[in-house]
Design an enzyme around this catalytic site. Structure first.
Site, PDB file in Angstrom:
ATOM      1  N   ASN A   9       1.051  -1.040   0.154  1.00  0.00           N
ATOM      2  CA  ASN A   9      -0.630  -0.212   0.036  1.00  0.00           C
ATOM      3  C   ASN A   9       0.524   1.293  -0.108  1.00  0.00           C
ATOM      4  OD1 ASN A   9      -1.791   1.861   1.041  1.00  0.00           O
ATOM      5  ND2 ASN A   9      -2.353   1.033   2.543  1.00  0.00           N
ATOM      6  N   LYS A  11       0.157   4.304  -0.190  1.00  0.00           N
ATOM      7  CA  LYS A  11      -0.392   5.493   0.469  1.00  0.00           C
ATOM      8  C   LYS A  11      -0.462   6.565  -0.377  1.00  0.00           C
ATOM      9  CE  LYS A  11       0.310   2.948   4.800  1.00  0.00           C
ATOM     10  NZ  LYS A  11      -0.142   3.199   6.224  1.00  0.00           N
ATOM     11  N   HIS A  98      -9.751   0.822   4.846  1.00  0.00           N
ATOM     12  CA  HIS A  98      -8.309   1.033   5.697  1.00  0.00           C
ATOM     13  C   HIS A  98      -8.457   2.212   6.810  1.00  0.00           C
ATOM     14  CE1 HIS A  98      -4.113   2.332   6.604  1.00  0.00           C
ATOM     15  NE2 HIS A  98      -4.260   1.607   5.875  1.00  0.00           N
ATOM     16  N   GLU A 100      -6.814   4.499   8.304  1.00  0.00           N
ATOM     17  CA  GLU A 100      -6.893   5.874   7.570  1.00  0.00           C
ATOM     18  C   GLU A 100      -7.831   6.654   7.017  1.00  0.00           C
ATOM     19  OE1 GLU A 100      -2.744   5.099   5.429  1.00  0.00           O
ATOM     20  OE2 GLU A 100      -1.949   5.196   7.988  1.00  0.00           O
ATOM     21  N   GLU A 170      -5.161  -5.299  10.177  1.00  0.00           N
ATOM     22  CA  GLU A 170      -4.204  -4.142  11.088  1.00  0.00           C
ATOM     23  C   GLU A 170      -4.279  -3.436  12.463  1.00  0.00           C
ATOM     24  OE1 GLU A 170      -1.951  -3.191   6.901  1.00  0.00           O
ATOM     25  OE2 GLU A 170      -3.956  -1.489   7.192  1.00  0.00           O
ATOM     26  N   GLY A 176       1.963   2.509  10.945  1.00  0.00           N
ATOM     27  CA  GLY A 176       3.683   3.333  10.828  1.00  0.00           C
ATOM     28  C   GLY A 176       3.873   3.199  11.627  1.00  0.00           C
ATOM     29  N   SER A 216       3.586  -2.250  10.358  1.00  0.00           N
ATOM     30  CA  SER A 216       5.314  -1.760  10.402  1.00  0.00           C
ATOM     31  C   SER A 216       5.905  -3.538  10.276  1.00  0.00           C
ATOM     32  CB  SER A 216       5.263  -2.041  11.953  1.00  0.00           C
ATOM     33  OG  SER A 216       5.222  -0.885  12.211  1.00  0.00           O
TER      34      SER A 216
HETATM   35  P1  PGA Z   1       2.854   0.291   7.487  1.00  0.00           P
HETATM   36  O1  PGA Z   1       1.440  -0.104   7.261  1.00  0.00           O
HETATM   37  O2  PGA Z   1       3.309  -1.808   6.933  1.00  0.00           O
HETATM   38  O3  PGA Z   1       4.113   1.151   6.947  1.00  0.00           O
HETATM   39  O4  PGA Z   1       3.084   0.305   9.025  1.00  0.00           O
HETATM   40  C1  PGA Z   1       0.797  -0.949   7.082  1.00  0.00           C
HETATM   41  C2  PGA Z   1      -0.880  -0.380   6.259  1.00  0.00           C
HETATM   42  O5  PGA Z   1      -1.159   0.412   6.061  1.00  0.00           O
HETATM   43  O6  PGA Z   1      -1.152  -0.454   5.643  1.00  0.00           O
END
Ligand code: PGA
Length: 254
Positions: A9, A11, A98, A100, A170, A176, A216
């Site tokens: 992803n 983003k 997601h 976010e 997640e 992140g 992560s």
């Molecule tokens: P990350 O993000 O690997 O940077 O923690 C995962 C995601 O948001 O899908």
């Protein structure tokens, strides 16, 4: 058969030129790797890149996903991009819900019902994200939160439509942040998700369901997390923006 997936992803990162370079690098490194039949690699660039990225990858090895789509089919929805448009550009999957999007764009289960419908109608794979916030885990509420997210948005689906879904667990506290769920924490909730699906549908649908872990995941921890029986791959954010790291994570699943 249960499919394993490593999905990147991106983003809101890279401009078109950088995105095309990243996709080309991933594509050329993948040329040297034989992917088992049950493993899929997906990249989810920003909308604006899809038509360009699509031209530089081998579609037999890499599928393109979008990171979101409109809840409506078409019409007066300024700024929105429909599932049909994304399909026409070359997307084969769409990430939905997601954390976010839930946090910053107020995406609710009600919206996700509509978006899932759009993705299924347009014959793409919905990658449905769920996961609890830190305070919900600390309160011991993570099982309930995840169960509610899945049941509210997906459990109206017929057996045949539900079997098109991929779930990505997640935990928000791991996205992140550099903090990963331990492999035991991931396994525990993945197993719970599979049981929840078995109780609602049946063992066969639950057994075939792909459940990804996200939060992560890096080359250094991917193999450990992917070794768990109910973890069928990962949804990768930060580490998917570097071709070598992303390829190392793919190697961890094969
Ligand atoms: P990350 O993000 O690997 O940077 O923690 C995962 C995601 O948001 O899908």
């Amino acid at each position: 058969m249960r499919t394993k997936i490593v999905a990147g992803n991106w983003k809101m990162n890279t401009d078109i030129k950088e995105g095309v370079i990243l996709a080309s690098e991933i594509d050329s490194e993948l040329k040297n790797i034989t992917l088992p039949e049950d493993v899929k690699v997906i990249i989810a660039p920003p909308f604006t890149h899809i038509a360009f990225v699509e031209q530089v990858i081998d579609h037999k090895k890499i599928l393109i996903a979008a990171q979101n789509c409109a809840a409506e089919t078409e019409g007066a929805y300024t700024g929105e991009i429909s599932a049909k448009m994304l399909k026409g550009m070359g997307s084969e999957a769409i990430i939905l819900g997601h954390s976010e999007r839930r946090a910053y764009y107020h995406e609710t289960s009600e919206t996700l019902v509509k978006k899932t419908e759009q993705v299924i109608q347009n014959e793409m794979i919905p990658i449905f994200c769920c996961g609890e916030k830190l305070e919900e885990r600390e309160a011991g509420n993570h099982f309930n939160v995840v169960k509610n997210q899945i049941s509210e948005a997906l459990f109206h689906l017929s057996e045949s439509d539900f079997s098109k879904i991929v779930i990505a667990y997640e935990p928000v506290w791991a996205i992140g942040t550099g903090v990963t769920a331990s492999k035991e924490q991931a396994q525990e909730i993945h197993k719970f998700i599979r049981k929840t699906v078995a109780d609602k549908y049946n063992q066969k649908i639950a057994g075939d369901l792909t459940i990804l872990y996200g939060g992560s995941v890096k080359p250094g921890n991917a193999r450990d997390i992917f070794s768990m029986p109910d973890v069928d791959g990962g949804l990768i954010g930060g580490a998917a923006l570097n071709a070598d790291n992303f390829i190392d994570i793919i190697k961890a699943i094969i």
